[in-house]
Design a protein around this motif. Structure first.
Motif, short mmCIF file in Angstrom:
data_model
loop_
_atom_site.label_atom_id
_atom_site.label_comp_id
_atom_site.label_asym_id
_atom_site.label_seq_id
_atom_site.Cartn_x
_atom_site.Cartn_y
_atom_site.Cartn_z
N ALA A 1 39.98 32.52 8.04
CA ALA A 1 38.98 31.70 7.36
C ALA A 1 38.31 32.47 6.23
O ALA A 1 38.13 31.97 5.13
CB ALA A 1 37.93 31.24 8.37
N GLU A 2 37.97 33.73 6.51
CA GLU A 2 37.22 34.52 5.55
C GLU A 2 37.93 34.73 4.23
O GLU A 2 37.35 34.55 3.17
CB GLU A 2 36.93 35.92 6.12
CG GLU A 2 35.99 35.93 7.30
CD GLU A 2 36.03 37.28 8.00
OE1 GLU A 2 36.46 38.26 7.39
OE2 GLU A 2 35.65 37.32 9.18
N ALA B 1 40.57 34.57 1.12
CA ALA B 1 41.38 33.72 0.27
C ALA B 1 42.24 34.64 -0.55
O ALA B 1 42.11 34.76 -1.75
CB ALA B 1 40.50 32.87 -0.64
N VAL B 2 43.11 35.33 0.14
CA VAL B 2 43.93 36.34 -0.51
C VAL B 2 44.39 35.86 -1.89
O VAL B 2 43.73 35.10 -2.53
CB VAL B 2 45.14 36.73 0.38
CG1 VAL B 2 45.09 38.21 0.70
CG2 VAL B 2 45.13 35.94 1.66
N ALA B 3 45.48 36.29 -2.36
CA ALA B 3 45.96 35.94 -3.69
C ALA B 3 45.60 37.04 -4.66
O ALA B 3 44.48 37.13 -5.15
CB ALA B 3 45.40 34.60 -4.18
N ILE C 1 34.25 30.00 -0.21
CA ILE C 1 35.49 30.66 -0.63
C ILE C 1 36.12 29.95 -1.81
O ILE C 1 36.47 30.56 -2.82
CB ILE C 1 36.49 30.71 0.55
CG1 ILE C 1 35.99 31.66 1.63
CG2 ILE C 1 37.86 31.13 0.05
CD1 ILE C 1 36.84 31.66 2.87
N ASN D 1 38.29 32.27 -7.64
CA ASN D 1 39.72 32.51 -7.57
C ASN D 1 40.43 31.31 -8.18
O ASN D 1 40.48 30.24 -7.58
CB ASN D 1 40.14 32.73 -6.12
CG ASN D 1 41.62 33.06 -6.00
OD1 ASN D 1 42.40 32.78 -6.91
ND2 ASN D 1 42.00 33.65 -4.90
N GLU E 1 43.31 30.43 -8.42
CA GLU E 1 44.49 29.86 -7.79
C GLU E 1 44.18 28.78 -6.74
O GLU E 1 45.05 28.05 -6.31
CB GLU E 1 45.31 30.97 -7.10
CG GLU E 1 45.91 31.95 -8.10
CD GLU E 1 46.80 32.97 -7.42
OE1 GLU E 1 47.34 32.68 -6.34
OE2 GLU E 1 46.96 34.06 -7.98
N LEU E 2 42.93 28.69 -6.34
CA LEU E 2 42.58 27.79 -5.24
C LEU E 2 42.34 26.35 -5.70
O LEU E 2 41.48 25.65 -5.17
CB LEU E 2 41.35 28.33 -4.51
CG LEU E 2 41.47 29.78 -4.02
CD1 LEU E 2 40.21 30.21 -3.30
CD2 LEU E 2 42.68 29.93 -3.10
#
Lengths: 315, 315
Positions: free
Chosen positions: A301-302, A304-306, B163, B173, B175-176
DNA sequence: CCTATATATACTCACAACGAGCATATGTGA
DNA sequence: TCACATATGCTCGTTGTGAGTATATATAGG
């Protein structure tokens, strides 16, 4: 340009769901198969299915008695198929990558876990470069490249071989599973029609064949998984609830087909806070007892890689 | 478990092909639409089509008079659709991302290029964080999160919002795109059924709506493209044959929705040997003349990108 | 000709990530 | 007690990357 049909006119086709179901047991990457290892679990998408994924779950659980955990779509492709009465029929195949823990249940009849390197022996570099690579495979591809009439085609084939198999200056890239399989297929070295077992039943250097294009789909799944373990914590879908760091490392190595540096692997896992100690430890492995860890589900959940690679600017 | 049909029994469905066709003109990311910007080009997959991709090309070229260049599959999903006679009917939709150069030809009737930020105004951060984000969108999502009965659901919604939209310690981010759209959709802020234009015809802060789930597919395409430009040289599919480095940078910024550091961008492009000088230069932009470059097509063959993040070991 | 302006181009710096290796700690079993 | 196997801690050197400073080269307008 071809004239498409008038709107309202419907063309009906059949849809098929195919699963690359993966598990790992003590350093062995496994894939679920049916029909003596020749096919991947699959079945038609039907009106009764709530969704594509639930249809897939139904089929796999029926054919293998094994539940699916993590699921992710791989690719959709279409082929002209011949039905029994000889008429041309369209089939759209939707393939999925699924991850699970092997222990869950015993596979059903005709279903069985197979080591995926049975199908791609050249992909396992954990014990060094497989000898068949320089001895048989690369020479075979070189011969195929040289056999082309056109000069440009020869160059192109040589370059593709060099990149995919890490020849010359190129280094081995474990993610190019599909490119390697396609090269071997084009070169006629892994034609699924050919008899792929040696005289005495040993595995050929070119691996076991599968029905239709299932081996190609398996290659796609392996490639996707090898890429994904690097930026998403999917390995944990394959681990038991509690494990040592070495076991985790062995699983990653099994999937990637190559060894990782132990200290750096631990540094990575810890600094990313992927795991937490259980407090217990085990002496099963011999040597100094290893602490037991569990996956920190919070990270899902924590984070938001990428990873960005653009030279960003704040302005 | 549901009992699947006997083998041999076929279930026929309809398959639909949908394209997210993208181009870039001087800093404006564009997407091809039909029906007054409400739909993406699409059409049924038919028996006459040689392949899924060629079927897609046929439909898009017929509906927009614009040829497709680079094509890549996005996602396949299934929905229960209602036909005219009221019977439930299955439709499988196969979506694609396509890249092209805008100049090629004038779009056909009812087909038009639209700036993709018309549909996702909150995605363009090139001129700073859009004021609607802190003023309308984030408060709207906060209200939605707080409206949940269950405590855990509230926490979950807050975290997802933080996030996806870069609230608190989280940074933006780009990309999200899909995650953001899905949150807004769940919160009922971009319901496609609602009237999405303001009283005087101005764009709402929540963007233009589209038919069915086309806006969701567009979000998927944008997300994929934003991720891909970072590790594959796909931007060049959108550039004219000859361009300046600043033009290239502007295109990347248009897609990513954020600014990049000029010097570092050039360093990256050069050290990766993605382009070569044509020898000519242009003064069109005002200021010191810019050298003109062209894409080095060789890199497509030479490189097998794919960045490793595993702490590998040589042993 | 001079100046404001806009772009191109060259360096430098700090910091984080990563591959690699050395050293030490802590168990088991012969 | 010793060999062995694993766990764990720490140090290097290299590379990639965000960020900033400085300089070069053109145009347009007075």
């Amino acid at each position: 340009m071809r004239q498409p049909a008038k709107s309202g006119q419907q063309h009906f086709i059949a849809a098929e769901l195919i699963a690359v179901l993966v598990a790992v047991t003590i350093g062995h990457p496994r894939v679920m198969t049916i029909e003596r290892g020749q096919s991947l679990p699959s079945g038609p998408f039907e009106l009764g299915h709530r969704s594509l994924q639930s249809g897939l779950r139904d089929w796999v659980e029926q054919q293998t008695r094994h539940p699916l955990g993590y699921i992710e779509q791989l690719y959709t492709f279409a082929d002209r198929d011949r039905t029994a009465n000889g008429s041309a029929q369209r089939v759209v195949s939707i393939s999925y990558l699924a991850l699970t823990r092997e222990e869950q249940a015993a596979p059903a009849d005709k279903a069985a876990w197979r080591n995926w390197y049975d199908y791609f022996p050249w992909e396992d570099h954990r014990a060094g470069v497989p000898s068949t690579l320089p001895d048989l495979i690369v020479p075979g591809l070189k011969a195929w490249a040289d056999a082309a009439d056109d000069h440009q085609v020869r160059l192109d084939r040589r370059q593709r071989t060099a990149i995919a198999f890490g020849v010359d200056e190129h280094s081995w890239n474990e993610e190019l599973v599909l490119q390697r399989y396609e090269l071997l297929y084009e070169a006629g070295l892994v034609g699924e029609a050919r008899h792929q077992r040696g005289e005495n039943g040993t595995l050929s250097a070119f691996g076991l064949a599968m029905a239709a294009d299932h081996r190609r789909i398996l290659a796609t799944g392996i490639a996707r998984l090898r890429a994904k373990i690097k930026y998403r914590p999917v390995v944990f879908e394959l681990m038991p609830s509690v494990f040592t760091l070495l076991q985790l490392q062995r699983s990653v190595e099994a999937l990637a087909g190559r060894l990782v540096h132990k200290q750096n692997f631990r540094r990575l896992v810890e600094q990313q806070e992927l795991v937490e100690e259980t407090g217990a430890s085990t002496t099963d492995t011999g040597g100094r007892p290893a602490k037991l860890f569990r996956f920190r589900h919070g990270v899902l959940a924590e984070r938001a890689v990428a990873g960005t690679k653009l030279p960003l600017s704040r302005a």
